[in-house]
Motif scaffolding. Structure first.
Motif, short mmCIF file in Angstrom:
data_model
loop_
_atom_site.label_atom_id
_atom_site.label_comp_id
_atom_site.label_asym_id
_atom_site.label_seq_id
_atom_site.Cartn_x
_atom_site.Cartn_y
_atom_site.Cartn_z
N ALA A 28 4.59 65.00 111.54
CA ALA A 28 5.08 64.91 110.16
C ALA A 28 5.79 63.58 109.96
O ALA A 28 6.28 62.97 110.92
CB ALA A 28 6.03 66.05 109.85
N VAL A 29 5.82 63.15 108.71
CA VAL A 29 6.50 61.91 108.32
C VAL A 29 7.51 62.25 107.23
O VAL A 29 7.18 62.95 106.27
CB VAL A 29 5.48 60.87 107.80
N VAL A 30 8.74 61.76 107.40
CA VAL A 30 9.78 61.91 106.38
C VAL A 30 10.14 60.50 105.90
O VAL A 30 10.92 59.81 106.54
CB VAL A 30 11.03 62.63 106.92
N PHE A 52 7.66 70.71 113.62
CA PHE A 52 6.59 69.83 114.05
C PHE A 52 6.81 69.34 115.48
O PHE A 52 7.95 69.29 115.95
CB PHE A 52 6.47 68.62 113.10
N ASP A 53 5.72 68.96 116.14
CA ASP A 53 5.81 68.43 117.50
C ASP A 53 6.35 67.01 117.51
O ASP A 53 7.05 66.62 118.44
CB ASP A 53 4.43 68.44 118.16
N GLU A 54 5.99 66.23 116.51
CA GLU A 54 6.48 64.85 116.35
C GLU A 54 6.95 64.68 114.93
O GLU A 54 6.31 65.15 114.00
CB GLU A 54 5.35 63.84 116.59
N LEU A 55 8.07 63.98 114.78
CA LEU A 55 8.59 63.69 113.45
C LEU A 55 8.93 62.21 113.39
O LEU A 55 9.66 61.70 114.24
CB LEU A 55 9.85 64.52 113.17
N HIS A 56 8.38 61.55 112.40
CA HIS A 56 8.63 60.13 112.20
C HIS A 56 9.44 59.97 110.93
O HIS A 56 8.99 60.36 109.85
CB HIS A 56 7.32 59.35 112.10
N VAL A 57 10.65 59.42 111.05
CA VAL A 57 11.50 59.15 109.90
C VAL A 57 11.29 57.68 109.55
O VAL A 57 11.57 56.79 110.35
CB VAL A 57 12.98 59.45 110.21
N LEU A 58 10.79 57.43 108.34
CA LEU A 58 10.50 56.07 107.90
C LEU A 58 11.54 55.62 106.89
O LEU A 58 11.71 56.27 105.86
CB LEU A 58 9.11 55.99 107.25
N VAL A 59 12.21 54.55 107.18
CA VAL A 59 13.16 53.95 106.24
C VAL A 59 12.38 52.86 105.49
O VAL A 59 11.94 51.89 106.10
CB VAL A 59 14.39 53.36 106.96
N VAL A 60 12.21 53.08 104.21
CA VAL A 60 11.37 52.19 103.42
C VAL A 60 12.17 51.48 102.34
O VAL A 60 13.25 51.92 101.94
CB VAL A 60 10.19 52.96 102.78
N HIS A 61 11.63 50.38 101.87
CA HIS A 61 12.22 49.60 100.79
C HIS A 61 11.71 50.14 99.45
O HIS A 61 10.50 50.33 99.29
CB HIS A 61 11.85 48.13 100.93
#
Length: 82
Positions: A28-30, A52-61
């Protein structure tokens, strides 16, 4: 349905047989600006991490907002909070 009670998952890369679904990594992506990170953001991140098995936290502009904090500081604050 294939008779097993489970339907196959169709993805852009093709058909995934039902017996392979359990073997798949759930990712998953947050995404968010997290400017600043809030308790609500952290709650969503924590809940997703359990699902989820993997979680990606994306800090975006976000070009529609004036940032209070530089991205590097937002990333650091999130890392310290989780």
């Amino acid at each position: 349905m294939d008779g097993s009670g489970f339907g196959a998952v169709h993805s852009p890369v093709g058909h995934v047989p039902p017996d392979r679904i359990a073997d798949m990594t759930r990712i998953a992506v947050v995404p968010g600006s997290f400017d600043p990170v809030t308790l609500g953001h952290l709650d969503v991140i924590e809940r997703a991490a359990h699902l989820f098995d993997e979680l990606h936290v994306l800090v975006v502009h976000n070009p529609d907002k004036s940032a209070l904090l530089p991205i590097a500081q937002r990333v650091s604050l999130i890392q310290e909070s989780i």
